[in-house]
Design a protein around this motif. Sequence first.
Motif, PDB file in Angstrom:
ATOM      1  N   ALA A 118       0.777  -1.239   0.000  1.00 43.90           N
ATOM      2  CA  ALA A 118       0.000   0.000   0.000  1.00 43.90           C
ATOM      3  C   ALA A 118       0.805   1.285   0.000  1.00 43.90           C
ATOM      4  O   ALA A 118       0.281   2.326  -0.388  1.00 43.90           O
ATOM      5  CB  ALA A 118      -0.943   0.002   1.208  1.00 43.90           C
ATOM      6  N   ASP A 119       2.057   1.246   0.425  1.00 47.63           N
ATOM      7  CA  ASP A 119       2.774   2.522   0.579  1.00 47.63           C
ATOM      8  C   ASP A 119       3.713   2.855  -0.575  1.00 47.63           C
ATOM      9  O   ASP A 119       4.406   3.869  -0.524  1.00 47.63           O
ATOM     10  CB  ASP A 119       3.527   2.561   1.912  1.00 47.63           C
ATOM     11  CG  ASP A 119       4.554   1.453   2.086  1.00 47.63           C
ATOM     12  OD1 ASP A 119       4.511   0.455   1.333  1.00 47.63           O
ATOM     13  OD2 ASP A 119       5.395   1.571   2.999  1.00 47.63           O
ATOM     14  N   SER A 132      -3.179  -0.416   5.820  1.00 47.55           N
ATOM     15  CA  SER A 132      -2.862   0.780   5.044  1.00 47.55           C
ATOM     16  C   SER A 132      -3.042   2.014   5.915  1.00 47.55           C
ATOM     17  O   SER A 132      -3.969   2.075   6.730  1.00 47.55           O
ATOM     18  CB  SER A 132      -3.791   0.844   3.833  1.00 47.55           C
ATOM     19  OG  SER A 132      -3.641   2.042   3.146  1.00 47.55           O
ATOM     20  N   ASP A 134      -4.177   4.864   5.217  1.00 53.63           N
ATOM     21  CA  ASP A 134      -5.436   5.587   5.011  1.00 53.63           C
ATOM     22  C   ASP A 134      -6.663   4.796   5.465  1.00 53.63           C
ATOM     23  O   ASP A 134      -7.790   5.239   5.309  1.00 53.63           O
ATOM     24  CB  ASP A 134      -5.584   6.021   3.553  1.00 53.63           C
ATOM     25  CG  ASP A 134      -5.681   4.856   2.584  1.00 53.63           C
ATOM     26  OD1 ASP A 134      -5.808   3.689   3.021  1.00 53.63           O
ATOM     27  OD2 ASP A 134      -5.621   5.107   1.365  1.00 53.63           O
ATOM     28  N   ARG A 168      -7.930   2.075   4.277  1.00 53.35           N
ATOM     29  CA  ARG A 168      -8.592   1.216   3.286  1.00 53.35           C
ATOM     30  C   ARG A 168      -8.066  -0.212   3.416  1.00 53.35           C
ATOM     31  O   ARG A 168      -6.888  -0.415   3.680  1.00 53.35           O
ATOM     32  CB  ARG A 168      -8.360   1.727   1.866  1.00 53.35           C
ATOM     33  CG  ARG A 168      -8.985   3.086   1.610  1.00 53.35           C
ATOM     34  CD  ARG A 168      -8.819   3.567   0.181  1.00 53.35           C
ATOM     35  NE  ARG A 168      -7.450   3.439  -0.291  1.00 53.35           N
ATOM     36  CZ  ARG A 168      -7.110   3.070  -1.524  1.00 53.35           C
ATOM     37  NH1 ARG A 168      -8.034   2.805  -2.418  1.00 53.35           N
ATOM     38  NH2 ARG A 168      -5.847   2.980  -1.875  1.00 53.35           N
ATOM     39  N   THR A 169      -8.924  -1.185   3.229  1.00 53.52           N
ATOM     40  CA  THR A 169      -8.521  -2.585   3.343  1.00 53.52           C
ATOM     41  C   THR A 169      -8.318  -3.249   1.989  1.00 53.52           C
ATOM     42  O   THR A 169      -7.678  -4.279   1.902  1.00 53.52           O
ATOM     43  CB  THR A 169      -9.552  -3.395   4.151  1.00 53.52           C
ATOM     44  OG1 THR A 169     -10.826  -3.292   3.516  1.00 53.52           O
ATOM     45  CG2 THR A 169      -9.632  -2.876   5.586  1.00 53.52           C
ATOM     46  N   ASP A 214      -8.119  -2.362  -2.587  1.00 53.20           N
ATOM     47  CA  ASP A 214      -8.124  -1.375  -3.668  1.00 53.20           C
ATOM     48  C   ASP A 214      -9.272  -1.666  -4.620  1.00 53.20           C
ATOM     49  O   ASP A 214     -10.047  -2.611  -4.426  1.00 53.20           O
ATOM     50  CB  ASP A 214      -6.758  -1.306  -4.366  1.00 53.20           C
ATOM     51  CG  ASP A 214      -6.416  -2.548  -5.172  1.00 53.20           C
ATOM     52  OD1 ASP A 214      -7.253  -3.482  -5.292  1.00 53.20           O
ATOM     53  OD2 ASP A 214      -5.292  -2.613  -5.700  1.00 53.20           O
ATOM     54  N   LEU A 266      -4.934  -4.311   0.799  1.00 49.79           N
ATOM     55  CA  LEU A 266      -3.921  -3.253   0.927  1.00 49.79           C
ATOM     56  C   LEU A 266      -3.199  -3.431   2.252  1.00 49.79           C
ATOM     57  O   LEU A 266      -3.820  -3.393   3.310  1.00 49.79           O
ATOM     58  CB  LEU A 266      -4.572  -1.867   0.869  1.00 49.79           C
ATOM     59  CG  LEU A 266      -5.139  -1.469  -0.482  1.00 49.79           C
ATOM     60  CD1 LEU A 266      -5.929  -0.171  -0.358  1.00 49.79           C
ATOM     61  CD2 LEU A 266      -4.024  -1.324  -1.509  1.00 49.79           C
ATOM     62  N   ARG A 267      -1.895  -3.639   2.183  1.00 55.52           N
ATOM     63  CA  ARG A 267      -1.082  -3.819   3.388  1.00 55.52           C
ATOM     64  C   ARG A 267       0.268  -3.148   3.196  1.00 55.52           C
ATOM     65  O   ARG A 267       0.783  -3.054   2.073  1.00 55.52           O
ATOM     66  CB  ARG A 267      -0.842  -5.299   3.696  1.00 55.52           C
ATOM     67  CG  ARG A 267      -2.074  -6.129   3.900  1.00 55.52           C
ATOM     68  CD  ARG A 267      -2.806  -5.783   5.209  1.00 55.52           C
ATOM     69  NE  ARG A 267      -3.944  -6.643   5.407  1.00 55.52           N
ATOM     70  CZ  ARG A 267      -5.165  -6.436   4.928  1.00 55.52           C
ATOM     71  NH1 ARG A 267      -5.412  -5.374   4.175  1.00 55.52           N
ATOM     72  NH2 ARG A 267      -6.141  -7.276   5.165  1.00 55.52           N
ATOM     73  N   VAL A 268       0.867  -2.718   4.302  1.00 53.80           N
ATOM     74  CA  VAL A 268       2.236  -2.231   4.328  1.00 53.80           C
ATOM     75  C   VAL A 268       3.071  -3.361   4.912  1.00 53.80           C
ATOM     76  O   VAL A 268       2.730  -3.904   5.965  1.00 53.80           O
ATOM     77  CB  VAL A 268       2.367  -0.943   5.182  1.00 53.80           C
ATOM     78  CG1 VAL A 268       3.817  -0.503   5.284  1.00 53.80           C
ATOM     79  CG2 VAL A 268       1.496   0.160   4.602  1.00 53.80           C
ATOM     80  N   SER A 308       9.160  -0.004   7.036  1.00 55.18           N
ATOM     81  CA  SER A 308       8.540  -0.406   5.777  1.00 55.18           C
ATOM     82  C   SER A 308       9.576  -0.961   4.800  1.00 55.18           C
ATOM     83  O   SER A 308      10.576  -0.303   4.505  1.00 55.18           O
ATOM     84  CB  SER A 308       7.833   0.791   5.142  1.00 55.18           C
ATOM     85  OG  SER A 308       7.517   0.532   3.798  1.00 55.18           O
ATOM     86  N   TRP A 321       3.653   5.966  -2.423  1.00 55.25           N
ATOM     87  CA  TRP A 321       2.275   6.002  -2.888  1.00 55.25           C
ATOM     88  C   TRP A 321       1.661   7.359  -2.556  1.00 55.25           C
ATOM     89  O   TRP A 321       1.827   7.876  -1.464  1.00 55.25           O
ATOM     90  CB  TRP A 321       1.442   4.899  -2.247  1.00 55.25           C
ATOM     91  CG  TRP A 321       0.030   4.924  -2.730  1.00 55.25           C
ATOM     92  CD1 TRP A 321      -1.052   5.391  -2.063  1.00 55.25           C
ATOM     93  CD2 TRP A 321      -0.433   4.494  -4.001  1.00 55.25           C
ATOM     94  NE1 TRP A 321      -2.170   5.282  -2.838  1.00 55.25           N
ATOM     95  CE2 TRP A 321      -1.821   4.726  -4.040  1.00 55.25           C
ATOM     96  CE3 TRP A 321       0.174   3.934  -5.120  1.00 55.25           C
ATOM     97  CZ2 TRP A 321      -2.604   4.422  -5.141  1.00 55.25           C
ATOM     98  CZ3 TRP A 321      -0.609   3.632  -6.217  1.00 55.25           C
ATOM     99  CH2 TRP A 321      -1.979   3.863  -6.215  1.00 55.25           C
TER     100      TRP A 321
END
Length: 157
Positions: free
Chosen positions: A73-74, A113, A115, A117-118, A120, A126-128, A135, A149
Amino acid sequence: MTHRTYSLRLPLICAALALLFSAASIPPGTQAQASEAADTERARFPVCTGSGRITCIVDGDTIWYQGTKIRIADIDTPEVSRPACPREARLGDQATARMQALLDAGPFSLQPSADGRTADRYGRALRVVTRGGQSLGMTLVREGLAEEWGGPRINWC
């Protein structure tokens, strides 16, 4: 020594002793062990081929892990499936290989994430990806193989 000299030094001595005893009660390496203990995920990530993907790497910012397709995600990395130019293809391959090496290097964590959000718009989770709280994606950013991102879009060509 006078009474005044002792009264000035006593608070310093007490503070030093408190620091010494508190440090002695913490086993060596505990902080490092705590961050390593948090990184509980571990796998080998071959490059994805064919269907039936379980755990593999698609490109520098997309992986399959335990049957779930995950968008890191990042970061955003150069394309490998439809690059716009040979340079983007080369950088995309390098980003994929680097992320693969980072993932294969040891335990990691999958964080939500930033923001909130789980998933996209394509249904990818979405994962970091982190190790020791840092990271793995930002490693690629520092090495010029990804962009953060949400930042300005890089023309990889």
